[in-house]
Design a protein around this motif. Structure first.
Motif, PDB file in Angstrom:
ATOM      1  N   HIS A 124       0.618  -1.658   0.074  1.00 11.92           N
ATOM      2  CA  HIS A 124      -0.195  -0.355   0.215  1.00 11.92           C
ATOM      3  C   HIS A 124       1.109   1.330   0.322  1.00 11.92           C
ATOM      4  O   HIS A 124       1.624   1.032   0.308  1.00 11.92           O
ATOM      5  CB  HIS A 124      -0.698  -0.389   1.400  1.00 11.92           C
ATOM      6  N   CYS A 176       3.662   3.759   3.341  1.00 11.58           N
ATOM      7  CA  CYS A 176       3.770   2.821   3.780  1.00 11.58           C
ATOM      8  C   CYS A 176       5.057   3.159   4.397  1.00 11.58           C
ATOM      9  O   CYS A 176       6.135   3.175   4.257  1.00 11.58           O
ATOM     10  CB  CYS A 176       3.939   1.511   3.318  1.00 11.58           C
ATOM     11  N   GLY A 177       4.544   3.061   5.677  1.00 12.71           N
ATOM     12  CA  GLY A 177       5.462   3.085   7.545  1.00 12.71           C
ATOM     13  C   GLY A 177       6.961   2.346   7.137  1.00 12.71           C
ATOM     14  O   GLY A 177       7.739   2.219   7.361  1.00 12.71           O
ATOM     15  N   GLY A 178       6.424   0.978   7.203  1.00 10.50           N
ATOM     16  CA  GLY A 178       7.477   0.077   6.742  1.00 10.50           C
ATOM     17  C   GLY A 178       8.520  -0.130   5.943  1.00 10.50           C
ATOM     18  O   GLY A 178       9.827   0.037   6.275  1.00 10.50           O
TER      19      GLY A 178
HETATM   20 ZN   LIG Z   1       2.782  -0.452   5.619  1.00  7.59          ZN
END
Ligand SMILES: [Zn+2]
Length: 141
Positions: free
Chosen positions: A30, A33-35
């Motif tokens: 998505h 995305c912080g990851g």
């Molecule tokens: Zn994410």
């Protein structure tokens, strides 16, 4: 190489594939995305941090990060993150294939692996079939 460090995930996938006999696994990345931002922010020569779980989890996507950094140095950080959000999906699909029961079901055609990317800023949803050639996903460090 079978990924045994994340055995909780393996148990869930095994249960779904072997016992529930799911016909599709869809891995969805998505936007924003912080990851992925975390993954793309790790410096090449960074010392390991004190993080016990987050960094190890994020680093599963390292092959995607390395590929994007190599092939798209010219892009802005945000655009690199966007590309990495999609490439990390391919890495996950490749990792799924490292489970023998997933591989067996894919070969038997009882299970399909698909990737997708949901961009909730633009309102787009891209869907693709597993491309076995895209990513050397089995290189864990
Ligand atoms: Zn994410």
């Amino acid at each position: 190489m079978l990924q045994k460090r994340h055995s909780g995930v393996g148990a869930a996938v095994e249960y779904a594939v072997v016992h529930l006999k799911v016909e599709n696994i869809l891995v969805i990345g998505h936007s924003c995305c912080g990851g992925i931002k975390g993954l793309m922010s790790i410096e090449d020569d960074a010392a390991p941090t004190q993080s016990d779980f987050i960094e190890n989890w994020v680093k599963i996507g390292a092959p995607a990060r390395n590929k994007i950094k190599e092939e798209h140095q010219d892009l802005s950080y945000d655009d690199q993150c966007n590309k990495c959000e999609k490439e990390a999906v391919n890495v996950s699909l490749g990792n799924l294939l490292s489970y023998p029961f997933v591989r067996a079901a894919v070969v038997k055609n009882t299970l399909a692996l698909r990737g997708a990317h949901y961009n909730f800023v633009k309102g787009t949803f891209d869907l693709w079939e597993l491309d076995f050639k895209t990513t050397p996903a089995f290189a864990f460090s």
